[in-house]
Design a protein around this motif. Structure first.
Motif, PDB file in Angstrom:
ATOM      1  N   GLY A  97      -6.489  -4.469  -0.853  1.00  0.00           N
ATOM      2  CA  GLY A  97      -7.837  -4.517  -0.272  1.00  0.00           C
ATOM      3  C   GLY A  97      -8.443  -3.007  -0.197  1.00  0.00           C
ATOM      4  N   ILE A  98      -7.888  -2.062   0.424  1.00  0.00           N
ATOM      5  CA  ILE A  98      -8.275  -0.804   0.451  1.00  0.00           C
ATOM      6  C   ILE A  98      -7.082   0.228   1.081  1.00  0.00           C
ATOM      7  N   ILE A  99      -7.198   1.274   0.816  1.00  0.00           N
ATOM      8  CA  ILE A  99      -5.996   2.357   1.214  1.00  0.00           C
ATOM      9  C   ILE A  99      -6.669   3.715   1.955  1.00  0.00           C
ATOM     10  N   LYS A 100      -6.559   3.548   3.088  1.00  0.00           N
ATOM     11  CA  LYS A 100      -7.493   5.004   3.689  1.00  0.00           C
ATOM     12  C   LYS A 100      -6.401   5.812   4.477  1.00  0.00           C
ATOM     13  N   ILE A 101      -6.266   7.279   3.899  1.00  0.00           N
ATOM     14  CA  ILE A 101      -5.542   8.228   4.650  1.00  0.00           C
ATOM     15  C   ILE A 101      -6.417   8.590   6.011  1.00  0.00           C
ATOM     16  N   GLY A 117       0.711  -1.220   0.199  1.00  0.00           N
ATOM     17  CA  GLY A 117       0.140   0.236   0.055  1.00  0.00           C
ATOM     18  C   GLY A 117       0.867   1.355  -0.108  1.00  0.00           C
ATOM     19  N   GLN A 118       2.025   1.280   0.545  1.00  0.00           N
ATOM     20  CA  GLN A 118       3.079   2.462   0.684  1.00  0.00           C
ATOM     21  C   GLN A 118       3.227   2.521  -0.759  1.00  0.00           C
ATOM     22  N   HIS A 119       3.933   1.522  -1.381  1.00  0.00           N
ATOM     23  CA  HIS A 119       4.413   1.720  -2.730  1.00  0.00           C
ATOM     24  C   HIS A 119       3.331   2.437  -3.577  1.00  0.00           C
ATOM     25  N   PHE A 133      -1.878   6.104   7.600  1.00  0.00           N
ATOM     26  CA  PHE A 133      -2.732   5.362   6.517  1.00  0.00           C
ATOM     27  C   PHE A 133      -2.873   3.911   6.983  1.00  0.00           C
ATOM     28  N   LEU A 134      -3.767   3.340   6.473  1.00  0.00           N
ATOM     29  CA  LEU A 134      -4.108   1.912   6.788  1.00  0.00           C
ATOM     30  C   LEU A 134      -4.353   1.092   5.554  1.00  0.00           C
ATOM     31  N   CYS A 135      -4.095  -0.164   5.581  1.00  0.00           N
ATOM     32  CA  CYS A 135      -4.472  -0.787   4.238  1.00  0.00           C
ATOM     33  C   CYS A 135      -5.057  -2.102   4.800  1.00  0.00           C
ATOM     34  N   GLY A 136      -5.743  -2.920   3.945  1.00  0.00           N
ATOM     35  CA  GLY A 136      -6.297  -4.294   3.739  1.00  0.00           C
ATOM     36  C   GLY A 136      -6.888  -4.479   5.206  1.00  0.00           C
ATOM     37  N   LYS A 137      -6.595  -5.604   6.006  1.00  0.00           N
ATOM     38  CA  LYS A 137      -7.570  -5.817   7.169  1.00  0.00           C
ATOM     39  C   LYS A 137      -7.125  -4.973   8.370  1.00  0.00           C
ATOM     40  N   ARG A 138      -6.131  -4.028   8.339  1.00  0.00           N
ATOM     41  CA  ARG A 138      -5.973  -3.115   9.245  1.00  0.00           C
ATOM     42  C   ARG A 138      -7.146  -1.858   9.029  1.00  0.00           C
ATOM     43  N   ALA A 139      -7.456  -1.882   7.636  1.00  0.00           N
ATOM     44  CA  ALA A 139      -8.170  -0.717   7.526  1.00  0.00           C
ATOM     45  C   ALA A 139      -9.616  -1.143   7.614  1.00  0.00           C
ATOM     46  N   LEU A 140      -9.952  -2.585   7.535  1.00  0.00           N
ATOM     47  CA  LEU A 140     -11.409  -2.891   7.764  1.00  0.00           C
ATOM     48  C   LEU A 140     -11.536  -3.042   9.290  1.00  0.00           C
ATOM     49  N   MET A 141     -10.625  -3.496  10.174  1.00  0.00           N
ATOM     50  CA  MET A 141     -10.970  -3.248  11.572  1.00  0.00           C
ATOM     51  C   MET A 141     -10.967  -2.069  12.188  1.00  0.00           C
ATOM     52  N   ASP A 142     -10.319  -0.975  11.424  1.00  0.00           N
ATOM     53  CA  ASP A 142     -10.442   0.506  11.856  1.00  0.00           C
ATOM     54  C   ASP A 142     -11.906   0.804  11.791  1.00  0.00           C
ATOM     55  N   TYR A 143     -12.257   0.513  10.330  1.00  0.00           N
ATOM     56  CA  TYR A 143     -13.603   0.874   9.979  1.00  0.00           C
ATOM     57  C   TYR A 143     -14.703   0.220  11.026  1.00  0.00           C
ATOM     58  N   GLY A 144     -14.460  -1.143  11.338  1.00  0.00           N
ATOM     59  CA  GLY A 144     -15.421  -1.852  12.190  1.00  0.00           C
ATOM     60  C   GLY A 144     -15.362  -1.083  13.592  1.00  0.00           C
ATOM     61  N   ASN A 145     -14.600  -0.776  14.049  1.00  0.00           N
ATOM     62  CA  ASN A 145     -14.392   0.078  15.488  1.00  0.00           C
ATOM     63  C   ASN A 145     -14.873   1.156  15.294  1.00  0.00           C
ATOM     64  N   LYS A 146     -14.706   2.073  14.417  1.00  0.00           N
ATOM     65  CA  LYS A 146     -15.275   3.347  14.157  1.00  0.00           C
ATOM     66  C   LYS A 146     -16.836   3.345  14.122  1.00  0.00           C
ATOM     67  N   ASN A 147     -17.261   2.217  13.181  1.00  0.00           N
ATOM     68  CA  ASN A 147     -18.588   2.076  12.963  1.00  0.00           C
ATOM     69  C   ASN A 147     -19.401   1.737  14.340  1.00  0.00           C
ATOM     70  N   LEU A 148     -18.778   0.883  15.293  1.00  0.00           N
ATOM     71  CA  LEU A 148     -19.367   0.654  16.484  1.00  0.00           C
ATOM     72  C   LEU A 148     -19.339   1.963  17.368  1.00  0.00           C
ATOM     73  N   VAL A 149     -18.367   2.741  17.442  1.00  0.00           N
ATOM     74  CA  VAL A 149     -18.519   4.056  18.102  1.00  0.00           C
ATOM     75  C   VAL A 149     -19.676   4.963  17.462  1.00  0.00           C
ATOM     76  N   LEU A 150     -19.608   4.923  16.120  1.00  0.00           N
ATOM     77  CA  LEU A 150     -20.541   5.862  15.286  1.00  0.00           C
ATOM     78  C   LEU A 150     -22.096   5.221  15.791  1.00  0.00           C
TER      79      LEU A 150
END
Length: 399
Positions: A205-209, A98-100, A223-240
């Motif tokens: 998977g996905i790149i999110k800054i 993802g960094q590349h 930024f986050l990629c792949g499974k990290r980005a998915l987990m981050d989205y999941g955690n933030k969605n729970l908070v939301l």
């Protein structure tokens, strides 16, 4: 010299190898193998973890061109089975690839070169030498990067010689002169790199800054990629969803609801502040009216418990707004804090008074002839106030 399997195939999870040497190393043992798929720390990417036989690999480092596998036990076997911690490895492969991709996009869109790259256990960051950046720029970078992912471009690596290197449109020049390994993403990015990567951009998977910050002459991006980005989205969605439930609003109305709460809180704080000031003014008036006079001067002394010192200072200010008044006030919370103050029509030095009694509580402080503040131990605060009171009586008796 250890043959590096990961340079040819980043997907090796288990392999057999021969132990060439095993030596004590800083309370551990450094194992050298004839070949390895373990990646040593370098180029911003952390090292792999895993096992050699049943012994856990604590770290992998490169020293003097040799790869050292650090374990906490001496291994007697000469032929061993090695296993990579695949979840850790694949995560690093997603982030590094993802960094590349991101670096390629920053260069294409803004002419920004990548100054540094750091892959941590929670976030990933790069520094790009650009002068300005905003949310619209972020949207463009993310859109281009994720389009590259959706196109599922092939990723390959190879060792190239000097002549072949000259023909390649490199994103940056190599830092070594021999065994230069080029990682190629489709036909859009050629970059010298010794790290591990996935085989296609789709695997990222996905790149999110997440955020960016301005440095002296560049920007740092997390930024986050792949499974990290998915987990981050999941955690933030729970908070939301939790916040939406608490505020009884839909997710797209949450921002307005929070803004409304902030404004309401400001108004309530203002009302509280005004009401509290009125109460403190009333409290000061009660102390003033209930005090005795000495040579037509009132000395108000009091000790408070578990109150904010700012409130005590406010009371002292209200008291000394009256003519011919002296306020000797203290408060005990974890420690003691004191304020000595007087009205403008009394010629007594409160700073000197404070300095004369503050040693009684092993404290320190100071101020002006009109008002002085200090603090120290709470044990003898009562005696300190009494001593200051007697000093005031002595001063007034001389008038």
């Amino acid at each position: 010299m250890t043959y590096r399997l990961y340079l040819k195939d980043s997907y090796i999870k288990e392999f057999e190898a021969n132990i060439v040497e095993s030596i004590p190393y800083n309370d551990l043992y450094a194992v050298m193998l004839d070949k390895t798929a373990f990646y040593p720390e370098g180029g911003g990417q952390p090292s792999d973890r895993g096992y050699i036989d049943e012994y856990e690999v604590i770290d992998i480092i490169e020293k003097d061109g040799q790869i050292l596998h650090l374990v906490n036990h001496e291994i007697s076997n000469k032929k061993v089975v090695c296993r990579i911690d695949w979840n850790r490895r694949y995560d690093f492969m997603q982030q590094h690839t993802g960094q590349h991709i991101l670096s390629c996009c920053f260069l294409e869109l803004f002419g920004g070169n990548t100054d540094s790259f750091h892959l941590g256990m929670n976030t990933v960051s790069i520094e790009i030498d650009i002068k300005e950046f905003n949310q619209d720029d972020c949207n463009r970078v993310e859109s281009m990067a994720n389009e590259i992912i959706y196109n599922n471009l092939p990723i390959s690596s190879s060792i190239v010689d000097e002549e072949e290197l000259k023909k390649l449109p490199l994103r940056k020049q190599p830092s070594v002169k021999d065994n230069i390994r080029i990682v190629k993403i489709g036909d859009i990015d050629y970059n010298p790199c010794g790290g591990t990567h996935v085989m296609t951009t789709g695997e990222v998977g996905i790149i999110k800054i997440l955020k960016w910050e301005k440095l002296k002459s560049s920007y740092r991006f997390q930024f986050l990629c792949g499974k990290r980005a998915l987990m981050d989205y999941g955690n933030k969605n729970l908070v939301l969803q939790s916040l939406c439930a608490k505020l009884s609003v839909r997710d797209f109305d949450l921002e307005k609801a929070v803004e409304r709460l902030i404004e309401e809180n400001k108004n309530l704080n203002k009302q509280y502040s005004n009401a509290n000031k009125a109460l403190l003014k009333y409290e000061a008036a009660e102390l003033y009216n209930g005090s005795d006079t000495v040579n037509n001067i009132r000395i108000i002394k009091s000790i408070y418990y578990n109150r904010k010192f700012d409130e005590i200072k406010n009371i002292a200010s209200e008291i000394t707004a009256y003519e011919k008044t002296i306020a000797l006030l203290g408060v005990i919370n974890d420690n003691a804090q004191i304020i000595f103050s007087r009205s403008n029509d009394i010629d007594m030095d409160m700073n000197m008074l404070l300095k004369s009694v503050i040693p009684m509580i092993q404290g320190k402080g100071g101020g002006s002839p009109k008002t002085a503040l200090g603090g120290g131990s709470s044990e003898d605060l009562g005696n300190l106030i009494e001593e200051a009171y007697n000093s005031c009586l002595k001063f007034l008796s001389q008038l």
